[in-house]
Design a protein around this motif. Structure first.
Motif, PDB file in Angstrom:
ATOM      1  N   GLY A  10       0.776  -1.226   0.000  1.00  0.00           N
ATOM      2  CA  GLY A  10       0.000   0.000   0.000  1.00  0.00           C
ATOM      3  C   GLY A  10       0.813   1.285   0.000  1.00  0.00           C
ATOM      4  N   VAL A  11       2.140   1.182  -0.095  1.00  0.00           N
ATOM      5  CA  VAL A  11       3.007   2.356  -0.066  1.00  0.00           C
ATOM      6  C   VAL A  11       3.750   2.471  -1.397  1.00  0.00           C
ATOM      7  N   TRP A  12       3.633   3.653  -2.031  1.00  0.00           N
ATOM      8  CA  TRP A  12       4.389   3.918  -3.252  1.00  0.00           C
ATOM      9  C   TRP A  12       5.830   4.224  -2.896  1.00  0.00           C
ATOM     10  N   ARG A  13       6.744   3.724  -3.719  1.00  0.00           N
ATOM     11  CA  ARG A  13       8.175   3.956  -3.518  1.00  0.00           C
ATOM     12  C   ARG A  13       8.805   4.418  -4.828  1.00  0.00           C
ATOM     13  N   ILE A  14       9.612   5.457  -4.717  1.00  0.00           N
ATOM     14  CA  ILE A  14      10.363   5.974  -5.853  1.00  0.00           C
ATOM     15  C   ILE A  14      11.830   5.703  -5.567  1.00  0.00           C
ATOM     16  N   VAL A  15      12.493   5.031  -6.503  1.00  0.00           N
ATOM     17  CA  VAL A  15      13.907   4.708  -6.330  1.00  0.00           C
ATOM     18  C   VAL A  15      14.695   5.376  -7.446  1.00  0.00           C
ATOM     19  N   ASP A  16      15.780   6.033  -7.054  1.00  0.00           N
ATOM     20  CA  ASP A  16      16.673   6.651  -8.024  1.00  0.00           C
ATOM     21  C   ASP A  16      18.026   5.960  -7.915  1.00  0.00           C
ATOM     22  N   TYR A  17      18.494   5.399  -9.013  1.00  0.00           N
ATOM     23  CA  TYR A  17      19.783   4.715  -9.037  1.00  0.00           C
ATOM     24  C   TYR A  17      20.895   5.714  -9.293  1.00  0.00           C
ATOM     25  N   LYS A  18      21.979   5.588  -8.552  1.00  0.00           N
ATOM     26  CA  LYS A  18      23.143   6.452  -8.717  1.00  0.00           C
ATOM     27  C   LYS A  18      24.405   5.597  -8.838  1.00  0.00           C
ATOM     28  N   THR A  19      25.323   6.051  -9.676  1.00  0.00           N
ATOM     29  CA  THR A  19      26.582   5.341  -9.869  1.00  0.00           C
ATOM     30  C   THR A  19      27.772   6.209  -9.463  1.00  0.00           C
ATOM     31  N   ASN A  20      27.553   7.146  -8.557  1.00  0.00           N
ATOM     32  CA  ASN A  20      28.638   8.009  -8.099  1.00  0.00           C
ATOM     33  C   ASN A  20      29.783   7.168  -7.534  1.00  0.00           C
ATOM     34  N   ALA A  21      30.999   7.598  -7.791  1.00  0.00           N
ATOM     35  CA  ALA A  21      32.149   6.886  -7.239  1.00  0.00           C
ATOM     36  C   ALA A  21      32.111   6.926  -5.707  1.00  0.00           C
ATOM     37  N   GLU A  22      31.655   8.045  -5.153  1.00  0.00           N
ATOM     38  CA  GLU A  22      31.530   8.202  -3.701  1.00  0.00           C
ATOM     39  C   GLU A  22      30.063   8.023  -3.325  1.00  0.00           C
ATOM     40  N   ALA A  23      29.764   7.047  -2.500  1.00  0.00           N
ATOM     41  CA  ALA A  23      28.376   6.731  -2.155  1.00  0.00           C
ATOM     42  C   ALA A  23      27.864   7.503  -0.940  1.00  0.00           C
ATOM     43  N   GLU A  24      28.740   8.082  -0.162  1.00  0.00           N
ATOM     44  CA  GLU A  24      28.306   8.757   1.063  1.00  0.00           C
ATOM     45  C   GLU A  24      27.642  10.091   0.749  1.00  0.00           C
ATOM     46  N   LEU A  26      24.684  10.721  -0.516  1.00  0.00           N
ATOM     47  CA  LEU A  26      23.855  10.820  -1.719  1.00  0.00           C
ATOM     48  C   LEU A  26      22.448  11.301  -1.407  1.00  0.00           C
ATOM     49  N   ASP A  27      21.891  10.878  -0.272  1.00  0.00           N
ATOM     50  CA  ASP A  27      20.540  11.322   0.083  1.00  0.00           C
ATOM     51  C   ASP A  27      20.491  12.842   0.200  1.00  0.00           C
ATOM     52  N   TYR A  28      21.509  13.418   0.815  1.00  0.00           N
ATOM     53  CA  TYR A  28      21.563  14.879   0.959  1.00  0.00           C
ATOM     54  C   TYR A  28      21.831  15.545  -0.391  1.00  0.00           C
ATOM     55  N   LYS A  29      22.794  15.035  -1.116  1.00  0.00           N
ATOM     56  CA  LYS A  29      23.185  15.626  -2.394  1.00  0.00           C
ATOM     57  C   LYS A  29      22.025  15.674  -3.379  1.00  0.00           C
ATOM     58  N   TYR A  30      21.191  14.649  -3.376  1.00  0.00           N
ATOM     59  CA  TYR A  30      20.095  14.557  -4.337  1.00  0.00           C
ATOM     60  C   TYR A  30      18.720  14.801  -3.712  1.00  0.00           C
ATOM     61  N   SER A  31      18.686  15.411  -2.541  1.00  0.00           N
ATOM     62  CA  SER A  31      17.408  15.624  -1.859  1.00  0.00           C
ATOM     63  C   SER A  31      16.448  16.487  -2.690  1.00  0.00           C
TER      64      SER A  31
END
Length: 58
Positions: A10-24, A26-31
């Motif tokens: 019952g919950v919609w989810r949106i997922v964005d795939y990222k291939t950045n060399a640095e993974a730390e 990312l939530d903030y960077k792409y907020s």
């Protein structure tokens, strides 16, 4: 463009795939991008969605 959109338990989810060399941080960077996806989805459907970053290690 939204990479993945699905509904589970019952919950919609949106997922964005990222291939950045640095993974730390990312939530903030792409907020802004994730918020834009949520707002666009709500404007089209009237439903809320959770958003997530999925890092693909390259």
């Amino acid at each position: 463009m939204i990479d993945l959109l699905y509904k589970k338990n019952g919950v919609w989810r949106i997922v964005d795939y990222k291939t950045n060399a640095e993974a730390e941080g990312l939530d903030y960077k792409y907020s802004d991008q994730l918020n834009a996806y949520k707002e666009a989805f709500f404007a089209m459907t009237g439903e809320n969605a959770d958003t997530f970053i999925y890092h693909i290690d390259i």
